[in-house]
Motif scaffolding. Structure first.
Motif, PDB file in Angstrom:
ATOM      1  N   ASN A   5      18.629 -34.604 -24.208  1.00 35.98           N
ATOM      2  CA  ASN A   5      17.631 -33.922 -23.384  1.00 35.98           C
ATOM      3  C   ASN A   5      16.470 -34.826 -22.981  1.00 35.98           C
ATOM      4  N   ALA A   6      16.597 -36.109 -23.277  1.00 37.18           N
ATOM      5  CA  ALA A   6      15.473 -37.034 -23.069  1.00 37.18           C
ATOM      6  C   ALA A   6      15.465 -37.633 -21.668  1.00 37.18           C
ATOM      7  N   ARG A   7      14.266 -37.936 -21.206  1.00 36.47           N
ATOM      8  CA  ARG A   7      14.094 -38.832 -20.069  1.00 36.47           C
ATOM      9  C   ARG A   7      14.329 -40.246 -20.585  1.00 36.47           C
ATOM     10  N   TYR A   8      15.112 -41.046 -19.868  1.00 34.06           N
ATOM     11  CA  TYR A   8      15.332 -42.440 -20.229  1.00 34.06           C
ATOM     12  C   TYR A   8      14.430 -43.310 -19.359  1.00 34.06           C
ATOM     13  N   ILE A   9      13.555 -44.065 -19.995  1.00 36.22           N
ATOM     14  CA  ILE A   9      12.597 -44.903 -19.278  1.00 36.22           C
ATOM     15  C   ILE A   9      12.895 -46.369 -19.580  1.00 36.22           C
ATOM     16  N   CYS A  10      13.001 -47.170 -18.531  1.00 36.04           N
ATOM     17  CA  CYS A  10      13.445 -48.556 -18.677  1.00 36.04           C
ATOM     18  C   CYS A  10      12.708 -49.449 -17.679  1.00 36.04           C
TER      19      CYS A  10
ATOM     20  N   LYS B 146      18.170 -54.208 -13.551  1.00 35.14           N
ATOM     21  CA  LYS B 146      18.844 -54.995 -12.518  1.00 35.14           C
ATOM     22  C   LYS B 146      19.582 -56.177 -13.140  1.00 35.14           C
ATOM     23  N   TRP B 147      18.950 -56.809 -14.105  1.00 34.65           N
ATOM     24  CA  TRP B 147      19.560 -57.943 -14.792  1.00 34.65           C
ATOM     25  C   TRP B 147      20.706 -57.486 -15.684  1.00 34.65           C
ATOM     26  N   ALA B 148      20.530 -56.350 -16.372  1.00 36.18           N
ATOM     27  CA  ALA B 148      21.528 -55.877 -17.325  1.00 36.18           C
ATOM     28  C   ALA B 148      22.868 -55.580 -16.661  1.00 36.18           C
ATOM     29  N   TYR B 149      22.820 -55.059 -15.443  1.00 33.49           N
ATOM     30  CA  TYR B 149      24.056 -54.733 -14.749  1.00 33.49           C
ATOM     31  C   TYR B 149      24.667 -55.941 -14.034  1.00 33.49           C
ATOM     32  N   ASN B 150      23.918 -57.032 -13.947  1.00 28.82           N
ATOM     33  CA  ASN B 150      24.442 -58.241 -13.324  1.00 28.82           C
ATOM     34  C   ASN B 150      23.877 -59.471 -14.038  1.00 28.82           C
TER      35      ASN B 150
ATOM     36  N   ASN C 196      25.684 -47.069 -20.015  1.00 33.48           N
ATOM     37  CA  ASN C 196      26.504 -46.885 -18.822  1.00 33.48           C
ATOM     38  C   ASN C 196      26.518 -45.414 -18.395  1.00 33.48           C
ATOM     39  N   GLY C 197      26.204 -45.152 -17.134  1.00 32.56           N
ATOM     40  CA  GLY C 197      26.193 -43.799 -16.604  1.00 32.56           C
ATOM     41  C   GLY C 197      24.900 -43.041 -16.800  1.00 32.56           C
ATOM     42  N   CYS C 198      23.925 -43.631 -17.473  1.00 27.31           N
ATOM     43  CA  CYS C 198      22.641 -42.953 -17.697  1.00 27.31           C
ATOM     44  C   CYS C 198      21.755 -43.060 -16.461  1.00 27.31           C
ATOM     45  N   ASN C 199      20.949 -42.049 -16.258  1.00 26.01           N
ATOM     46  CA  ASN C 199      19.953 -42.065 -15.193  1.00 26.01           C
ATOM     47  C   ASN C 199      18.607 -42.472 -15.778  1.00 26.01           C
ATOM     48  N   PHE C 200      17.995 -43.487 -15.202  1.00 22.91           N
ATOM     49  CA  PHE C 200      16.757 -44.044 -15.719  1.00 22.91           C
ATOM     50  C   PHE C 200      15.579 -43.769 -14.799  1.00 22.91           C
TER      51      PHE C 200
END
Length: 281
Positions: free
Chosen positions: A113-118, A124-128, A149-153
């Motif tokens: 139920n949490a907001r994911y803050i990043c 951008k670096w983590a995915y590439n 993977n698949g999380c909304n930030f």
């Protein structure tokens, strides 16, 4: 409710073996290994239940893909919350990630139920990532899936207030988008440093080298890393480092009798440091 009610609970999710000279201390004794705890933190402000990082995975996965790992009775973050602190992971309303390295993000989907803050730069670096950092981010090219993977930030950049009394500021160097978290408490500003430093001792001088700080060795950018240590030094009344065994000396912060640290140590005769360099284009 404010500073008086805010409490930080360290959660040790396991132990990793690391080299003192290639990870923990720049020009440290290379070849000498130590066991490092992997802390994440539960922050209860009274109004919000927050996780800062979410720690390790299981022992087998950690050892297979990353560093030799021992749990030694430590629980993964969501189990620790429920079993030792009596907090349901579903009650966590915010997960703040200092960066997206594998040992700081595991099981984050348990906080459903949490907001994911990043940090914006970090994701951008983590995915590439540069191939040298495929393992740090558990790149799918290795045949594994990163925990996020698949999380909304919700992406943040620069000085950002998350909720009253909880803010983030940029501390790049260990990773490109790394940010640290400031928690305002009745004992002052406690900075959860992520991996901008590994141990409190990183803030102390290396007298032999005439360094104002004995910074970690694990950087993608050592100049940014040095500046980030300076920034933490300026801001923090107290520092919680994610891989410092001494963090576990107290089950909750602030603790009774906690006093502000001494800031900005100066070595006699030492006047030049990287913050004096001009900004690059």
């Amino acid at each position: 409710m404010g500073k008086a009610s805010t409490r930080i609970y360290p959660i040790n999710t396991g132990w990793l073996e690391a080299d003192l000279g290639t990870y923990i201390f720049w020009k440290g004794p290379a070849g000498k290994k130590i066991w490092n705890p992997v802390y994440c933190f539960y922050v209860d402000t009274g109004d919000h239940k927050i996780m800062v990082d979410t720690g390790l995975c299981d022992e087998e996965r950690a050892t297979r893909y990353h560093h030799k790992c021992e749990k030694r009775g430590c629980l993964e973050a969501h189990h620790h919350l429920r079993d030792k602190l009596g907090v349901d992971p579903g009650d966590i309303d915010i997960v703040i990630l200092t960066h997206l390295h594998w040992d700081h993000v595991q099981n984050m989907k348990e906080f459903r139920n949490a907001r994911y803050i990043c940090p914006e730069i970090e994701i951008k670096w983590a995915y590439n990532p540069l191939p040298l950092y495929y393992r740090s981010y558990e790149s799918p090219i290795l045949g594994i899936e990163p925990a996020y993977n698949g999380c909304n930030f919700e992406l943040v950049h620069g000085n950002t207030t998350i909720v009253p009394g909880i803010s983030m500021f940029a501390t790049p160097g260990h990773s490109p988008g790394h940010m640290s978290v400031t928690v305002s408490t009745e004992a002052g500003d406690i900075v959860i440093a992520g991996d901008a430093i590994f141990q409190a001792r990183n803030m102390e001088p290396n007298e032999e080298e005439k360094w104002r700080y004995w910074v970690p060795a694990r950087f993608v950018n050592s100049i940014e890393g040095w500046r980030s240590v300076e920034e933490i030094d300026k801001r923090a009344d107290y520092i919680l480092a994610c891989h410092d065994e001494a963090v576990g000396d107290h089950p909750v912060y602030p603790f009774e009798g906690m006093k502000p640290r001494v800031r900005r140590q100066v070595i006699p005769g030492y006047s030049f440091y990287f913050a004096d360099l001009p900004e690059t284009a």
